[in-house]
Design an enzyme around this catalytic site. Structure first.
Site, short mmCIF file in Angstrom:
data_model
loop_
_atom_site.label_atom_id
_atom_site.label_comp_id
_atom_site.label_asym_id
_atom_site.label_seq_id
_atom_site.Cartn_x
_atom_site.Cartn_y
_atom_site.Cartn_z
CG ASP A 2 -2.02 0.99 1.21
OD1 ASP A 2 -3.00 0.87 0.46
OD2 ASP A 2 -1.87 1.97 1.97
CE1 TYR B 76 -5.02 7.44 0.55
CE2 TYR B 76 -4.66 7.56 2.92
CZ TYR B 76 -4.90 6.82 1.78
OH TYR B 76 -5.03 5.46 1.88
CG HIS C 275 -5.27 -3.41 -0.58
ND1 HIS C 275 -4.54 -2.83 -1.59
CD2 HIS C 275 -4.91 -2.74 0.55
CE1 HIS C 275 -3.79 -1.85 -1.11
NE2 HIS C 275 -3.99 -1.77 0.19
#
Length: 287
Positions: free
Chosen positions: A106, A213, A267
């Site tokens: 990730d 982010y 994931h």
């Protein structure tokens, strides 16, 4: 697959942050640094740590900046990929390793990609678990609108303070549900989620996690280049957030790379299929 024993924990002071680090394995073993993603911390590697240490590696798994017990800088610019890649280099220096191997999942995978691109002389081998090369994502999303739909949460996380309130509500229900709904049934048990909740509840941790982010809009400091280190991409094809095409596009930037597809994994492949992931990663790093 619980840990046979808790790792050694330390606080490693770097130039502008202090990282909380879990380490295990022989002191003189080849260094492997494990980089977690959102919304995990070092504990996300609990299924891999023992296997790598048993294979003779010195395993180091930090809480990346902003997470759990590591420093949480307030400036969004502190979470730029170049800054987080600098952390990894400084961490390797602190363990006395000029060259080392890195495994990233990730966001940790994005850091690993950037590190291998920027500092090819330092990274001996690279393993990526369900993470696109950072220079691939935007062009791929422009060509594949379905990827934009998968990634709407990225835009939502750009808003100040509101995402923190939403993630904290109802005892972190949104985070717990995100893990549950994006993984195979039973992947994250109650005891696991209790460990994660403790990390999320650290003062300022949610903001630190989300600032990764928010830093996406900042310009990079370095130009991209080829990935020279031998690279293994392991990809769970049932990832609901990241399309499999991101893996094939990322492979094109590798001088020596290969992809291993896990058709039934999501994931969270290193949690769901730890035996297979551990076997291929250990074999690849031992070459």
């Amino acid at each position: 697959m619980p840990l046979r024993s808790e790792p050694d924990f330390s606080r490693v002071r770097l130039q502008d942050v202090t990282l909380h680090v879990a380490s295990v394995g022989p002191q003189d073993g080849p260094l492997v640094i494990l980089l977690h993603g959102f919304p995990e911390f070092w504990f996300g590697w609990r299924h891999q740590i023992d296997a790598l240490a048993a294979a003779g590696f010195r395993v180091v798994a930090p809480d990346q900046r902003g997470y759990n017990l590591s420093s949480r800088p307030q400036d969004i610019g502190a979470y730029h990929l170049d800054r987080t890649a600098d952390d990894v280099l400084a961490l390797a220096d602190s363990f006395g390793a000029e060259a080392f191997q890195v495994v990233g999942h990730d966001w940790g995978g994005l850091v690993a990609w950037r590190l291998a691109t920027r500092s090819p002389e330092r990274v001996r081998r690279l393993v990526i678990l369900n993470a696109p090369h950072p220079d691939v994502f935007a062009p791929y999303a422009r060509r594949h609108p379905s990827q934009v739909l998968r990634s709407t949460y990225v835009g939502a996380f750009q808003v100040p303070w509101l995402p923190e309130a939403g993630l904290r509500a109802a005892d972190y229900l949104a985070l717990r549900e995100a893990l549950r709904l994006s993984s195979r049934p039973g992947t994250f048990g109650a005891a696991d989620l209790a460990r994660y909740r403790e990390a999320w509840a650290q003062p300022g941790a949610l903001t630190g996690m989300l600032n990764w982010y928010r830093a996406l809009r900042l310009k990079r400091r370095t130009e991209p280049g080829p990935v020279r280190a031998p690279t293994l991409i392991v990809w769970g094809k049932r990832d609901t957030a990241l399309g499999s095409g991101l893996a094939t596009e990322s492979l094109k930037l590798c001088e020596h790379g290969e992809i291993l597809w896990l058709p039934q994994a999501t994931h969270w492949l290193h949690h769901e299929e730890p035996a297979q992931v551990n076997g291929v990663v250990t074999s690849f790093l031992a070459q």
